[in-house]
Design a protein around this motif. Structure first.
Motif, PDB file in Angstrom:
ATOM      1  N   LYS A 106      11.369  -9.777  -3.838  1.00 17.09           N
ATOM      2  CA  LYS A 106      11.399  -8.832  -4.954  1.00 17.09           C
ATOM      3  C   LYS A 106      12.701  -8.046  -4.909  1.00 17.09           C
ATOM      4  O   LYS A 106      12.927  -7.263  -3.975  1.00 17.09           O
ATOM      5  CB  LYS A 106      10.191  -7.907  -4.892  1.00 17.09           C
ATOM      6  CG  LYS A 106       8.874  -8.647  -5.102  1.00 17.09           C
ATOM      7  CD  LYS A 106       7.730  -7.677  -5.365  1.00 17.09           C
ATOM      8  CE  LYS A 106       6.473  -8.438  -5.741  1.00 17.09           C
ATOM      9  NZ  LYS A 106       5.367  -7.527  -6.134  1.00 17.09           N
ATOM     10  N   LEU A 107      13.556  -8.277  -5.905  1.00 15.01           N
ATOM     11  CA  LEU A 107      14.869  -7.648  -5.961  1.00 15.01           C
ATOM     12  C   LEU A 107      14.827  -6.396  -6.823  1.00 15.01           C
ATOM     13  O   LEU A 107      13.962  -6.250  -7.696  1.00 15.01           O
ATOM     14  CB  LEU A 107      15.902  -8.637  -6.502  1.00 15.01           C
ATOM     15  CG  LEU A 107      16.052  -9.941  -5.709  1.00 15.01           C
ATOM     16  CD1 LEU A 107      17.095 -10.836  -6.368  1.00 15.01           C
ATOM     17  CD2 LEU A 107      16.421  -9.661  -4.261  1.00 15.01           C
ATOM     18  N   GLY A 108      15.796  -5.500  -6.586  1.00  8.67           N
ATOM     19  CA  GLY A 108      15.834  -4.247  -7.325  1.00  8.67           C
ATOM     20  C   GLY A 108      14.809  -3.240  -6.829  1.00  8.67           C
ATOM     21  O   GLY A 108      14.472  -2.297  -7.540  1.00  8.67           O
ATOM     22  N   TYR A 109      14.315  -3.429  -5.614  1.00  3.25           N
ATOM     23  CA  TYR A 109      13.349  -2.516  -5.007  1.00  3.25           C
ATOM     24  C   TYR A 109      14.045  -1.756  -3.869  1.00  3.25           C
ATOM     25  O   TYR A 109      14.187  -2.268  -2.767  1.00  3.25           O
ATOM     26  CB  TYR A 109      12.141  -3.274  -4.471  1.00  3.25           C
ATOM     27  CG  TYR A 109      11.109  -3.617  -5.519  1.00  3.25           C
ATOM     28  CD1 TYR A 109       9.894  -2.957  -5.562  1.00  3.25           C
ATOM     29  CD2 TYR A 109      11.363  -4.596  -6.488  1.00  3.25           C
ATOM     30  CE1 TYR A 109       8.938  -3.266  -6.527  1.00  3.25           C
ATOM     31  CE2 TYR A 109      10.425  -4.905  -7.449  1.00  3.25           C
ATOM     32  CZ  TYR A 109       9.210  -4.235  -7.469  1.00  3.25           C
ATOM     33  OH  TYR A 109       8.278  -4.532  -8.421  1.00  3.25           O
ATOM     34  N   ASP A 110      14.498  -0.553  -4.168  1.00  2.94           N
ATOM     35  CA  ASP A 110      15.218   0.284  -3.207  1.00  2.94           C
ATOM     36  C   ASP A 110      14.198   1.130  -2.452  1.00  2.94           C
ATOM     37  O   ASP A 110      13.633   2.077  -3.009  1.00  2.94           O
ATOM     38  CB  ASP A 110      16.222   1.162  -3.958  1.00  2.94           C
ATOM     39  CG  ASP A 110      17.096   1.983  -3.028  1.00  2.94           C
ATOM     40  OD1 ASP A 110      17.020   1.763  -1.796  1.00  2.94           O
ATOM     41  OD2 ASP A 110      17.847   2.848  -3.523  1.00  2.94           O
ATOM     42  N   CYS A 111      13.948   0.779  -1.195  1.00  2.78           N
ATOM     43  CA  CYS A 111      12.970   1.522  -0.395  1.00  2.78           C
ATOM     44  C   CYS A 111      13.552   2.874  -0.003  1.00  2.78           C
ATOM     45  O   CYS A 111      14.614   2.947   0.620  1.00  2.78           O
ATOM     46  CB  CYS A 111      12.571   0.736   0.843  1.00  2.78           C
ATOM     47  SG  CYS A 111      11.263   1.521   1.812  1.00  2.78           S
ATOM     48  N   ILE A 112      12.845   3.937  -0.385  1.00  2.00           N
ATOM     49  CA  ILE A 112      13.356   5.292  -0.124  1.00  2.00           C
ATOM     50  C   ILE A 112      12.551   6.022   0.937  1.00  2.00           C
ATOM     51  O   ILE A 112      12.896   7.146   1.322  1.00  2.00           O
ATOM     52  CB  ILE A 112      13.391   6.125  -1.421  1.00  2.00           C
ATOM     53  CG1 ILE A 112      11.996   6.175  -2.069  1.00  2.00           C
ATOM     54  CG2 ILE A 112      14.417   5.543  -2.396  1.00  2.00           C
ATOM     55  CD1 ILE A 112      11.918   7.086  -3.277  1.00  2.00           C
ATOM     56  N   GLY A 113      11.496   5.413   1.439  1.00  2.00           N
ATOM     57  CA  GLY A 113      10.711   6.064   2.473  1.00  2.00           C
ATOM     58  C   GLY A 113       9.397   5.355   2.706  1.00  2.00           C
ATOM     59  O   GLY A 113       9.071   4.354   2.051  1.00  2.00           O
ATOM     60  N   VAL A 114       8.639   5.891   3.661  1.00  2.00           N
ATOM     61  CA  VAL A 114       7.318   5.357   3.974  1.00  2.00           C
ATOM     62  C   VAL A 114       6.350   6.517   4.189  1.00  2.00           C
ATOM     63  O   VAL A 114       6.758   7.629   4.509  1.00  2.00           O
ATOM     64  CB  VAL A 114       7.329   4.458   5.228  1.00  2.00           C
ATOM     65  CG1 VAL A 114       8.159   3.205   5.007  1.00  2.00           C
ATOM     66  CG2 VAL A 114       7.817   5.229   6.445  1.00  2.00           C
ATOM     67  N   PHE A 120       9.259   3.068  -3.200  1.00  2.00           N
ATOM     68  CA  PHE A 120      10.467   2.527  -3.811  1.00  2.00           C
ATOM     69  C   PHE A 120      10.985   3.470  -4.905  1.00  2.00           C
ATOM     70  O   PHE A 120      10.208   4.192  -5.545  1.00  2.00           O
ATOM     71  CB  PHE A 120      10.198   1.139  -4.377  1.00  2.00           C
ATOM     72  CG  PHE A 120       9.779   0.142  -3.334  1.00  2.00           C
ATOM     73  CD1 PHE A 120      10.714  -0.508  -2.556  1.00  2.00           C
ATOM     74  CD2 PHE A 120       8.425  -0.124  -3.106  1.00  2.00           C
ATOM     75  CE1 PHE A 120      10.329  -1.413  -1.577  1.00  2.00           C
ATOM     76  CE2 PHE A 120       8.032  -1.027  -2.135  1.00  2.00           C
ATOM     77  CZ  PHE A 120       8.980  -1.674  -1.366  1.00  2.00           C
ATOM     78  N   ALA A 121      12.302   3.417  -5.097  1.00  3.86           N
ATOM     79  CA  ALA A 121      12.951   4.312  -6.058  1.00  3.86           C
ATOM     80  C   ALA A 121      12.464   4.069  -7.480  1.00  3.86           C
ATOM     81  O   ALA A 121      12.535   4.974  -8.322  1.00  3.86           O
ATOM     82  CB  ALA A 121      14.464   4.141  -5.981  1.00  3.86           C
ATOM     83  N   ASN A 122      11.965   2.881  -7.780  1.00  2.00           N
ATOM     84  CA  ASN A 122      11.478   2.576  -9.127  1.00  2.00           C
ATOM     85  C   ASN A 122      10.045   3.053  -9.360  1.00  2.00           C
ATOM     86  O   ASN A 122       9.442   2.772 -10.403  1.00  2.00           O
ATOM     87  CB  ASN A 122      11.579   1.075  -9.416  1.00  2.00           C
ATOM     88  CG  ASN A 122      10.759   0.230  -8.436  1.00  2.00           C
ATOM     89  OD1 ASN A 122       9.983   0.746  -7.638  1.00  2.00           O
ATOM     90  ND2 ASN A 122      10.942  -1.084  -8.512  1.00  2.00           N
ATOM     91  N   GLY A 123       9.493   3.770  -8.382  1.00  4.77           N
ATOM     92  CA  GLY A 123       8.153   4.308  -8.512  1.00  4.77           C
ATOM     93  C   GLY A 123       7.056   3.422  -7.966  1.00  4.77           C
ATOM     94  O   GLY A 123       5.899   3.841  -7.866  1.00  4.77           O
ATOM     95  N   GLU A 124       7.384   2.191  -7.602  1.00  6.54           N
ATOM     96  CA  GLU A 124       6.386   1.263  -7.054  1.00  6.54           C
ATOM     97  C   GLU A 124       6.065   1.633  -5.599  1.00  6.54           C
ATOM     98  O   GLU A 124       6.853   2.268  -4.903  1.00  6.54           O
ATOM     99  CB  GLU A 124       6.912  -0.166  -7.113  1.00  6.54           C
ATOM    100  CG  GLU A 124       7.146  -0.693  -8.518  1.00  6.54           C
ATOM    101  CD  GLU A 124       5.847  -0.985  -9.244  1.00  6.54           C
ATOM    102  OE1 GLU A 124       4.852  -1.340  -8.576  1.00  6.54           O
ATOM    103  OE2 GLU A 124       5.835  -0.855 -10.485  1.00  6.54           O
ATOM    104  N   ARG A 125       4.892   1.235  -5.167  1.00  2.12           N
ATOM    105  CA  ARG A 125       4.443   1.439  -3.793  1.00  2.12           C
ATOM    106  C   ARG A 125       3.797   0.141  -3.309  1.00  2.12           C
ATOM    107  O   ARG A 125       3.251  -0.622  -4.096  1.00  2.12           O
ATOM    108  CB  ARG A 125       3.407   2.569  -3.725  1.00  2.12           C
ATOM    109  CG  ARG A 125       3.881   3.892  -4.265  1.00  2.12           C
ATOM    110  CD  ARG A 125       2.708   4.816  -4.598  1.00  2.12           C
ATOM    111  NE  ARG A 125       1.964   5.236  -3.421  1.00  2.12           N
ATOM    112  CZ  ARG A 125       2.213   6.347  -2.729  1.00  2.12           C
ATOM    113  NH1 ARG A 125       3.189   7.156  -3.121  1.00  2.12           N
ATOM    114  NH2 ARG A 125       1.490   6.663  -1.675  1.00  2.12           N
ATOM    115  N   ASP A 126       3.859  -0.105  -2.004  1.00  6.05           N
ATOM    116  CA  ASP A 126       3.146  -1.245  -1.442  1.00  6.05           C
ATOM    117  C   ASP A 126       2.594  -0.836  -0.086  1.00  6.05           C
ATOM    118  O   ASP A 126       3.293  -0.194   0.716  1.00  6.05           O
ATOM    119  CB  ASP A 126       4.064  -2.465  -1.304  1.00  6.05           C
ATOM    120  CG  ASP A 126       3.279  -3.753  -1.056  1.00  6.05           C
ATOM    121  OD1 ASP A 126       2.032  -3.716  -1.116  1.00  6.05           O
ATOM    122  OD2 ASP A 126       3.914  -4.799  -0.821  1.00  6.05           O
TER     123      ASP A 126
END
Length: 386
Positions: free
Chosen positions: A121-129, A140-146
């Protein structure tokens, strides 16, 4: 442990190798990367036997042999072309039990992507956990979470998750030199097709290493102040100036390179870390132990990390945290040692203390080839697959 869901942040050499190993172990793996397009950083990589052995164990032996260069000899020369040391590599190959395979980075990345086979998955900038007793969530910076059972932070030298693991910002350390690198077709005017030749002098290096596809991976090292601006349109003219008077093959190389296809990184490393792990998050590859490239072990160490991490997850049923702490204990010692050795080597090569570099030039001229291959073998055999 069985049935784990694992989140891998970063689709470079370490992240993709980890994804392959973890998926083969039966785990559910998802891979994310901040970039919009996967483009490897740098033209080539010296994949020594310790890294190749792990790839062999992952079923990628034929694939890596197909894209790897047939490197049978190392040769050190003075900047004017005189042979300092001619080093056959067959004794090394016999000693460690595996041929090295220098490769183009793009070829290696494509091989690993094929070996993984899953979606990146590209364009997913991880900003923290965010962690809790039951699991960990990547943000992720795009608002997604996993959410998963653990996060593998393979997000490179400028790792965002390194700060989470260590609890403090970590500055990069300038290695003292700039490196130009790229690919050119092999030619007898440059070097024999199976020879890695390194010209040394004036605290600089010019090198050509065979990779697959009848190409040389080349690099030029020049000590320069940090922050010296890159000027791609001037690369050829700059290299002509820095390497004026060097041997004719070096001049041929400068004329044949394509400036638009040349990378020019300022070389940095990080200081050894106290821990590669926090809770359910494990640093891997350059995020954990980015080194100066002067030992040629950066990619190999990331590959080793992937193998060791997977092994500990598969061989315990105590807890994820227990497996990660065992990974931490083994890999921290190995990775931190490589950082220190590579930094010492970089300083020796590039004139931090001119007298030390002068003595190194003298040593190259009198050192037995077996001593050189023994030193390389010692590093290779320190890995998890002896």
């Amino acid at each position: 442990m069985e049935g784990l869901k694992i989140i891998v942040i970063g689709a470079g050499i370490g992240g993709l190798t980890a994804a392959i190993a973890l998926e083969q172990a039966g785990y559910q793996v998802r891979v994310y990367d901040r970039v919009q397009e996967l483009r490897p950083v740098g033209a080539g990589i010296s994949l020594w036997s310790n890294g190749v052995k792990v790839l062999n164990r992952l079923g990628l032996g034929e694939a890596i042999a197909k894209i790897g260069g047939q490197m049978n000899v190392m040769e050190y020369r003075t900047h004017q072309g005189e042979v300092l040391n001619h080093i056959p590599l067959h004794p090394l190959i016999e000693q460690v039990g595996q041929r090295p395979y220098p490769v183009a980075r793009r070829d290696l990345q494509e091989m690993l992507l094929t070996g993984y086979g899953g979606e990146v998955k590209l364009g997913y900038d991880c900003i923290g956990v965010e962690e809790d007793p039951e699991g960990v969530t990547a943000l992720f910076a795009n608002g997604e979470r996993d959410r998963g059972d653990l996060v593998v932070a393979a997000d490179g030298i400028r790792s965002v998750l390194r700060e989470y693991v260590t609890g403090k910002p970590l500055a990069l350390n300038y290695g003292g030199y700039v490196n130009w690198n790229g690919l050119v077709p092999t030619s007898p005017e440059l070097a024999p097709a199976d020879c890695w030749v390194i010209y040394v002098g004036q605290h600089q290096r010019a090198s050509m290493m065979p990779v697959g596809g009848d190409r040389f991976y080349f690099f030029f090292d020049v000590p320069l102040p940090a922050g010296t601006p890159p000027e791609p349109e001037q690369y050829r003219e700059q290299l002509r100036g820095y390497f004026q008077g060097w041997a004719q093959p070096v001049q041929h190389l400068i004329e044949r390179l394509d400036p638009q296809q040349v990378a020019r990184p300022e070389i940095h490393d990080i200081s050894p870390l106290d821990s590669y792990v926090r809770g359910r998050v494990a640093l891997l590859g350059d995020a954990a132990h980015s080194t100066c490239p002067d030992l040629g072990q950066g990619g190999c160490q990331a590959i080793e990390d992937a193998w060791v991490l997977t092994n500990y997850l598969k061989t315990t049923n105590l807890s994820v945290m227990d497996a990660l702490e065992r990974y931490n204990q083994e890999r921290r010692e190995r990775g931190n040692s490589i950082i220190r050795k590579a930094r010492k080597r970089a300083e020796q090569i590039h004139g931090k203390d001119p007298e030390v570099t002068r003595q190194w030039y003298e040593q190259l001229g009198r050192e037995a080839p077996q001593a050189v291959t023994n030193a390389i073998a010692e590093v290779i055999l320190g890995g998890p697959l002896h």
